[in-house]
Design an enzyme around this catalytic site. Structure first.
Site, mmCIF file in Angstrom:
data_model
loop_
_atom_site.group_PDB
_atom_site.id
_atom_site.type_symbol
_atom_site.label_atom_id
_atom_site.label_comp_id
_atom_site.label_asym_id
_atom_site.label_seq_id
_atom_site.Cartn_x
_atom_site.Cartn_y
_atom_site.Cartn_z
ATOM 1 N N TYR A 277 26.470 24.569 153.375
ATOM 2 C CA TYR A 277 25.720 24.822 152.137
ATOM 3 C C TYR A 277 26.410 25.254 150.610
ATOM 4 O O TYR A 277 26.724 25.076 149.982
ATOM 5 C CB TYR A 277 24.231 24.755 152.147
ATOM 6 C CG TYR A 277 23.831 25.097 150.593
ATOM 7 C CD1 TYR A 277 23.556 24.556 150.144
ATOM 8 C CD2 TYR A 277 23.855 26.419 150.417
ATOM 9 C CE1 TYR A 277 22.560 23.994 148.443
ATOM 10 C CE2 TYR A 277 22.711 26.452 148.732
ATOM 11 C CZ TYR A 277 22.347 25.577 148.162
ATOM 12 O OH TYR A 277 22.206 25.513 146.923
ATOM 13 N N LYS B 198 28.728 23.764 147.451
ATOM 14 C CA LYS B 198 28.303 24.665 146.616
ATOM 15 C C LYS B 198 29.777 26.110 146.072
ATOM 16 O O LYS B 198 30.193 25.110 144.953
ATOM 17 C CB LYS B 198 27.674 25.937 146.302
ATOM 18 C CG LYS B 198 25.687 25.948 147.048
ATOM 19 C CD LYS B 198 26.192 24.115 146.276
ATOM 20 C CE LYS B 198 24.362 23.343 145.678
ATOM 21 N NZ LYS B 198 24.330 22.508 144.959
#
Length: 254
Positions: free
Chosen positions: A159, A163
């Site tokens: 994740y 990002k």
């Protein structure tokens, strides 16, 4: 009442993953600022509460089937939106996933699923809407990143990676599309109270550990992400492009 600098009257905004949480808050905030709304939804709901609430403001609204992990749905949703409204002025790329998992336990499916939504979905939605905006010679794109793109979070390696990539993609697209008067920016929230974060934030110990890391001492509300999105979509932000705005209560300044 909005000032002229924040008035989005006559604009059309497409918000992905708009059914709840940050996406829903962004759609409502943009509508309050005067924009008509296209709701990109993984499960299309043409007559749900959100649609009725936006219509109740006197705005036009269209729900479209749009699971951003599937390129055909991205393209058909954008085509439907453009055919319906004849333009798309604002894109909010909100779709994102990323369940915690220690790096040594991440499977290929975990990895592929996260990248399919967070990176592939973001890029190809930008591409599809970007083509519309290039023809219009104007537009605003706001990508929803995360503080996880700046600081490391344990059990969130994939994740965090996606990002971080979104912040850099934002810069690349901002540079490439500036000649077409398209501003591309991102916002990077900390932990926000949403249906997606509830299962972690409902744990009192975890909640307190998060609050201890945030200098302002509290978890964020979806509106605290949505209103900066309205700012970046508005004439007030006309000279801002390629930026990632931290909405993190000070987490990343430490």
């Amino acid at each position: 009442m909005t000032t002229t600098a924040f008035d989005l009257s006559g604009k059309v905004a497409l918000v992905t993953a708009s059914s709840r949480g940050i996406g829903s808050a962004c759609a409502l905030a943009l509508a309050r600022a005067g924009a008509d709304i296209v709701l990109g939804q993984r499960v299309k709901d043409s007559d749900g509460d959100l649609v009725r609430e936006i219509r109740g403001m006197g705005r036009r609204v269209l729900a479209v089937q749009m699971d951003v992990a599937h390129l055909d749905q991205i393209n058909s949703a954008v085509q439907e939106a453009q055919a319906h409204f004849q333009r798309i002025d604002i894109l909010v790329n909100n779709a994102g996933i990323g369940a915690p998992n220690p790096a040594e336990k991440v499977t290929e499916k975990d990895f592929d699923d996260t990248l399919a939504v967070n990176l592939k979905g973001t890029f190809f939605t930008c591409q599809a809407v970007g083509k519309v905006m290039i023809e219009q010679r104007e537009g605003r794109i706001i990508n929803i990143g995360s503080q996880a793109g700046t600081v490391a979070l344990a059990t969130e390696s994939v994740y965090c990676m996606t990002k971080a990539a979104i912040s850099h993609l934002t810069k690349c697209l901002a540079l490439e599309w500036a000649p077409y008067n398209i501003n591309v920016n991102a916002v990077a929230p900390t932990f926000i109270e949403t249906p997606g974060t509830r299962k972690w934030l409902d744990d009192a110990e975890f909640r307190q550990s998060v609050k201890n890391r945030i200098p302002l001492g509290r978890i964020g509300d979806p509106l605290e992400v949505a209103e900066p999105v309205v700012f970046l979509a508005s004439p007030a932000a006309s000279l801002i492009t390629g930026a990632t705005l931290m909405i993190d209560g000070g987490w990343t300044i430490q």
